[in-house]
Design an enzyme around this catalytic site. Structure first.
Site, PDB file in Angstrom:
ATOM      1  CG  HIS A  40      28.314  34.040 -72.044  1.00 15.74           C
ATOM      2  ND1 HIS A  40      27.185  34.421 -71.485  1.00 15.74           N
ATOM      3  CD2 HIS A  40      28.214  34.187 -72.584  1.00 15.74           C
ATOM      4  CE1 HIS A  40      27.159  35.165 -71.727  1.00 15.74           C
ATOM      5  NE2 HIS A  40      28.359  35.500 -72.977  1.00 15.74           N
ATOM      6  CB  CYS A  94      16.012  35.067 -77.804  1.00 17.49           C
ATOM      7  SG  CYS A  94      14.972  34.764 -77.018  1.00 17.49           S
ATOM      8  CD  GLU A 124      18.799  39.908 -72.221  1.00 18.50           C
ATOM      9  OE1 GLU A 124      19.347  39.166 -71.754  1.00 18.50           O
ATOM     10  OE2 GLU A 124      17.892  40.639 -71.698  1.00 18.50           O
ATOM     11  CB  THR A 161      15.429  38.003 -70.696  1.00 15.40           C
ATOM     12  OG1 THR A 161      16.325  37.619 -70.928  1.00 15.40           O
ATOM     13  CG2 THR A 161      15.027  38.681 -71.833  1.00 15.40           C
ATOM     14  CB  CYS A 193      13.547  34.348 -70.813  1.00 12.49           C
ATOM     15  SG  CYS A 193      13.207  33.261 -71.237  1.00 12.49           S
ATOM     16  CB  SER A 221      25.958  30.245 -68.719  1.00 11.80           C
ATOM     17  OG  SER A 221      24.861  30.601 -69.029  1.00 11.80           O
ATOM     18  CB  SER A 264      23.939  28.298 -73.279  1.00 11.35           C
ATOM     19  OG  SER A 264      25.003  28.703 -71.980  1.00 11.35           O
TER      20      SER A 264
END
Ligand code: SF4
Length: 291
Positions: A40, A94, A124, A161, A193, A221, A264
């Site tokens: 993004h 990922c 996601e 995540t 994550c 994002s 990102s």
């Protein structure tokens, strides 16, 4: 005025890996189209477009030679569709998202209803919902859990995540409190994550040392927005997509400026923001930049 960048910022391993795979593939013959944006961030998308890598929003739009799945991953239904159409494929999912997908599938197979703490419209999360089967919901709001009526005996809870650890922890506490009278078993699995968590922690520390924080990254994002959320709880914070958005008035009376960036956000954009800050305040200096 001192400018300090966060100890960890910008591209994460998953994004670096996805872009590396795509750029390598772009050196060979064949037109690559990605199912949704790779990340993004408009600058990254524009850079890839210059290398011939374009975006499609549905499989029906595919007119290239090679289809690429983004780091966000896809549901098993989409994967089956891709395979049935015999598209050549680059899968940049990922590995951390892949782990969350496997966990969602295992919970579903073990008979758990699955609650995903995440933004239902995020790619996601849409993928995770597919892996969790038809007894699953995705939400950020505890009251929405009551749509599962009656509550099942076995409940599994995982997270998108890139959500924040504290928000996931609050959500889990409230859901367990709500559901406990009716359910027998709750299985909570941490699918956050680590990179995202580290960056949020580092951003929080930076915010405590700063009088102003600039978060650089795409407004679409999720992890960039959450960095801004974390920092704005501590200090005046602005999210900018590019150096052009900086305003002189933000700097008035500020001696310590912290800079962080989403997973990102390319280094180039971070550098442009630092340069623009130095231009707006020529006596400023970069006190710390680990990159
Ligand atoms: S933020 Fe984490 S989960 Fe998302 S792509 Fe990067 S490494 Fe993977």
């Amino acid at each position: 005025m001192e400018i300090e960048t966060a100890r960890e910022l910008g591209f994460c391993l998953g994004v670096r890996r996805a872009i590396r795979l795509l750029e390598r593939a772009a050196q060979k013959p064949g037109r690559i189209q990605t199912l949704g944006p790779v990340v993004h961030n408009q600058r990254v998308v524009a850079d890839l477009a210059k290398k011939g890598i374009t975006i499609i929003n549905s499989l029906d739009q595919f007119q290239g030679d090679i289809l690429a799945i983004t780091a966000h991953g896809v549901s098993p239904e989409v994967m089956t569709e891709i395979q049935s159409r015999r598209f050549s494929l680059i899968d940049t999912t990922c590995p951390i998202v892949r782990r969350a997908q496997r966990i969602a599938k295992k919970l579903m197979e073990a008979g758990f209803w699955v609650i995903i703490f995440g933004e239902p419209d995020h790619p996601e999360v849409k993928g995770l919902l597919g892996w969790a089967g038809n007894k699953a919901i995705a939400t950020l709001e505890v009251p929405e859990v009551s749509v599962i009526n009656p509550l099942p005996r076995r409940l599994g809870i995982i997270s998108q995540t890139t959500q924040s650890q504290s928000n996931f922890s609050h959500f889990v506490t409230k859901v367990v409190h709500l559901a406990l009278p009716q359910i027998q078993e709750v299985h909570i699995i941490n699918t956050l994550c680590d990179t995202t968590r580290n960056r949020q922690e580092v951003a929080l520390e930076l915010a405590k040392r700063s009088e102003l924080v600039i978060v650089v990254g795409g407004r679409n994002s999720g992890n960039t927005r959450r960095l801004a959320e974390v920092c704005s709880a501590i200090v005046e914070t602005y999210l900018v997509e590019s150096a052009e958005e900086l305003k002189t008035t933000w700097l008035t009376g500020k001696n310590r400026i912290g800079i962080t960036a989403g997973a990102s956000t390319p280094d180039r954009v971070i550098d442009e923001v630092i340069l623009a800050l130095k231009t707006l305040n020529p006596t400023s200096r970069l006190a710390y930049d680990r990159r």
